[in-house]
Write a protein that holds these residues in place. Structure first.
Motif, PDB file in Angstrom:
ATOM      1  N   LEU A  20       0.481  -1.121   0.030  1.00 27.28           N
ATOM      2  CA  LEU A  20       0.450  -0.284  -0.118  1.00 27.28           C
ATOM      3  C   LEU A  20       0.676   1.561  -0.078  1.00 27.28           C
ATOM      4  O   LEU A  20       1.730   1.369   0.898  1.00 27.28           O
ATOM      5  CB  LEU A  20      -0.678  -0.168   1.161  1.00 27.28           C
ATOM      6  CG  LEU A  20      -1.482  -1.212   1.831  1.00 27.28           C
ATOM      7  CD1 LEU A  20      -2.484  -0.919   2.435  1.00 27.28           C
ATOM      8  CD2 LEU A  20      -2.677  -1.395   0.653  1.00 27.28           C
ATOM      9  N   SER A  21       0.356   1.820  -0.370  1.00 33.53           N
ATOM     10  CA  SER A  21       0.759   3.389  -0.871  1.00 33.53           C
ATOM     11  C   SER A  21       0.413   4.855  -0.308  1.00 33.53           C
ATOM     12  O   SER A  21      -1.034   4.581  -0.595  1.00 33.53           O
ATOM     13  CB  SER A  21       1.698   3.726  -2.323  1.00 33.53           C
ATOM     14  OG  SER A  21       2.615   3.212  -2.515  1.00 33.53           O
ATOM     15  N   ARG A  71       8.364   4.924   4.898  1.00 33.51           N
ATOM     16  CA  ARG A  71       8.335   6.264   3.988  1.00 33.51           C
ATOM     17  C   ARG A  71       9.541   6.391   3.705  1.00 33.51           C
ATOM     18  O   ARG A  71      11.015   7.134   3.699  1.00 33.51           O
ATOM     19  CB  ARG A  71       8.236   7.154   5.857  1.00 33.51           C
ATOM     20  CG  ARG A  71       9.009   7.607   6.602  1.00 33.51           C
ATOM     21  CD  ARG A  71       8.362   7.965   7.391  1.00 33.51           C
ATOM     22  NE  ARG A  71       8.679   9.584   7.430  1.00 33.51           N
ATOM     23  CZ  ARG A  71       7.687  10.005   8.628  1.00 33.51           C
ATOM     24  NH1 ARG A  71       7.491   9.533   9.386  1.00 33.51           N
ATOM     25  NH2 ARG A  71       7.258  11.037   7.676  1.00 33.51           N
ATOM     26  N   ASP A  72       9.333   7.403   2.701  1.00 29.63           N
ATOM     27  CA  ASP A  72      10.119   8.156   1.856  1.00 29.63           C
ATOM     28  C   ASP A  72       9.752   9.507   1.629  1.00 29.63           C
ATOM     29  O   ASP A  72       8.703  10.229   1.703  1.00 29.63           O
ATOM     30  CB  ASP A  72      10.058   7.491   0.474  1.00 29.63           C
ATOM     31  CG  ASP A  72      10.971   7.999  -0.702  1.00 29.63           C
ATOM     32  OD1 ASP A  72      11.772   9.447  -0.337  1.00 29.63           O
ATOM     33  OD2 ASP A  72      11.094   7.825  -1.531  1.00 29.63           O
ATOM     34  N   ASN A  73      10.676  10.453   2.766  1.00 31.19           N
ATOM     35  CA  ASN A  73      10.356  11.862   3.154  1.00 31.19           C
ATOM     36  C   ASN A  73      10.776  12.476   1.425  1.00 31.19           C
ATOM     37  O   ASN A  73       9.699  13.820   1.724  1.00 31.19           O
ATOM     38  CB  ASN A  73      10.851  12.519   4.551  1.00 31.19           C
ATOM     39  CG  ASN A  73      11.120  11.624   5.222  1.00 31.19           C
ATOM     40  OD1 ASN A  73       9.767  11.373   5.619  1.00 31.19           O
ATOM     41  ND2 ASN A  73      11.883  11.366   6.689  1.00 31.19           N
ATOM     42  N   ALA A  74      11.060  12.257   0.993  1.00 29.24           N
ATOM     43  CA  ALA A  74      11.989  13.050  -0.135  1.00 29.24           C
ATOM     44  C   ALA A  74      10.589  12.927  -1.111  1.00 29.24           C
ATOM     45  O   ALA A  74       9.791  14.137  -2.005  1.00 29.24           O
ATOM     46  CB  ALA A  74      12.651  12.260  -0.823  1.00 29.24           C
ATOM     47  N   LYS A  75       9.631  12.278  -1.206  1.00 25.79           N
ATOM     48  CA  LYS A  75       8.789  11.873  -2.161  1.00 25.79           C
ATOM     49  C   LYS A  75       7.134  11.915  -0.706  1.00 25.79           C
ATOM     50  O   LYS A  75       5.603  11.972  -1.956  1.00 25.79           O
ATOM     51  CB  LYS A  75       8.617  10.269  -2.409  1.00 25.79           C
ATOM     52  CG  LYS A  75       9.527  10.537  -3.699  1.00 25.79           C
ATOM     53  CD  LYS A  75       9.328   8.728  -3.894  1.00 25.79           C
ATOM     54  CE  LYS A  75      10.496   8.562  -5.206  1.00 25.79           C
ATOM     55  NZ  LYS A  75      10.075   7.180  -5.865  1.00 25.79           N
ATOM     56  N   ASN A  76       7.001  12.777   0.144  1.00 24.70           N
ATOM     57  CA  ASN A  76       6.100  12.444   1.274  1.00 24.70           C
ATOM     58  C   ASN A  76       5.080  11.634   1.313  1.00 24.70           C
ATOM     59  O   ASN A  76       4.154  11.609   0.527  1.00 24.70           O
ATOM     60  CB  ASN A  76       5.555  14.238   0.920  1.00 24.70           C
ATOM     61  CG  ASN A  76       5.001  14.389   1.575  1.00 24.70           C
ATOM     62  OD1 ASN A  76       5.851  14.668   2.780  1.00 24.70           O
ATOM     63  ND2 ASN A  76       4.710  16.032   1.363  1.00 24.70           N
ATOM     64  N   THR A  77       5.838  10.309   0.761  1.00 27.54           N
ATOM     65  CA  THR A  77       4.336   9.149   0.864  1.00 27.54           C
ATOM     66  C   THR A  77       5.396   7.260   1.798  1.00 27.54           C
ATOM     67  O   THR A  77       6.260   7.953   2.305  1.00 27.54           O
ATOM     68  CB  THR A  77       5.255   8.139  -0.467  1.00 27.54           C
ATOM     69  OG1 THR A  77       5.105   9.729  -1.326  1.00 27.54           O
ATOM     70  CG2 THR A  77       4.788   7.166  -0.752  1.00 27.54           C
ATOM     71  N   LEU A  78       4.253   7.498   2.314  1.00 23.30           N
ATOM     72  CA  LEU A  78       4.142   6.293   2.746  1.00 23.30           C
ATOM     73  C   LEU A  78       3.715   5.379   2.572  1.00 23.30           C
ATOM     74  O   LEU A  78       3.014   4.555   1.571  1.00 23.30           O
ATOM     75  CB  LEU A  78       2.684   7.051   4.782  1.00 23.30           C
ATOM     76  CG  LEU A  78       3.369   5.646   5.039  1.00 23.30           C
ATOM     77  CD1 LEU A  78       4.072   5.899   6.454  1.00 23.30           C
ATOM     78  CD2 LEU A  78       1.556   6.036   6.662  1.00 23.30           C
TER      79      LEU A  78
END
Length: 115
Positions: A20-21, A71-78
């Protein structure tokens, strides 16, 4: 305006996997903990996992060892990697962030585990 948009749900057989994203917009949440919750039909929404800004994680006992939050903070994605899925994992999955004291939720993505 904070927006959280989940994706990646679907129908999977027992023992299968899904990822899931949750794409966040409206602000940067790199300093905020973020979490996944789920709600099965007829049941209350329950916490699944949390990840802090530093990457520390916590899981509900029911998913520990099978699910991984990241999480990928650069992409603001969990993300939520779900392995060894069971029928009891069937639910709508929601991402959550508390920003400036207010909780925000996405619209949810449905996960159905069935043969």
């Amino acid at each position: 305006q904070v927006q959280l948009v989940e994706s990646g749900g679907g129908l999977v057989q027992p023992g299968g996997s899904l990822r899931l994203s949750c794409a966040a917009s409206g602000s940067s949440f790199s300093t905020n903990p973020m979490a996944w919750y789920r709600q099965a039909p007829g049941k209350q929404r329950e916490w699944v996992a949390t990840i802090t800004s530093g990457g520390s994680t916590n899981y509900a006992d029911s998913v520990k060892g099978r699910f991984t939050i990241s999480r990928d903070n650069a992409k603001n994605t969990l993300y939520l990697q779900m392995n060894s899925l069971k029928p009891e994992d069937t639910a709508a999955y929601y991402c959550n962030v508390v920003w400036r004291g207010r909780p925000y939720w996405g619209q949810g993505t449905q996960v159905t585990v069935s043969s």
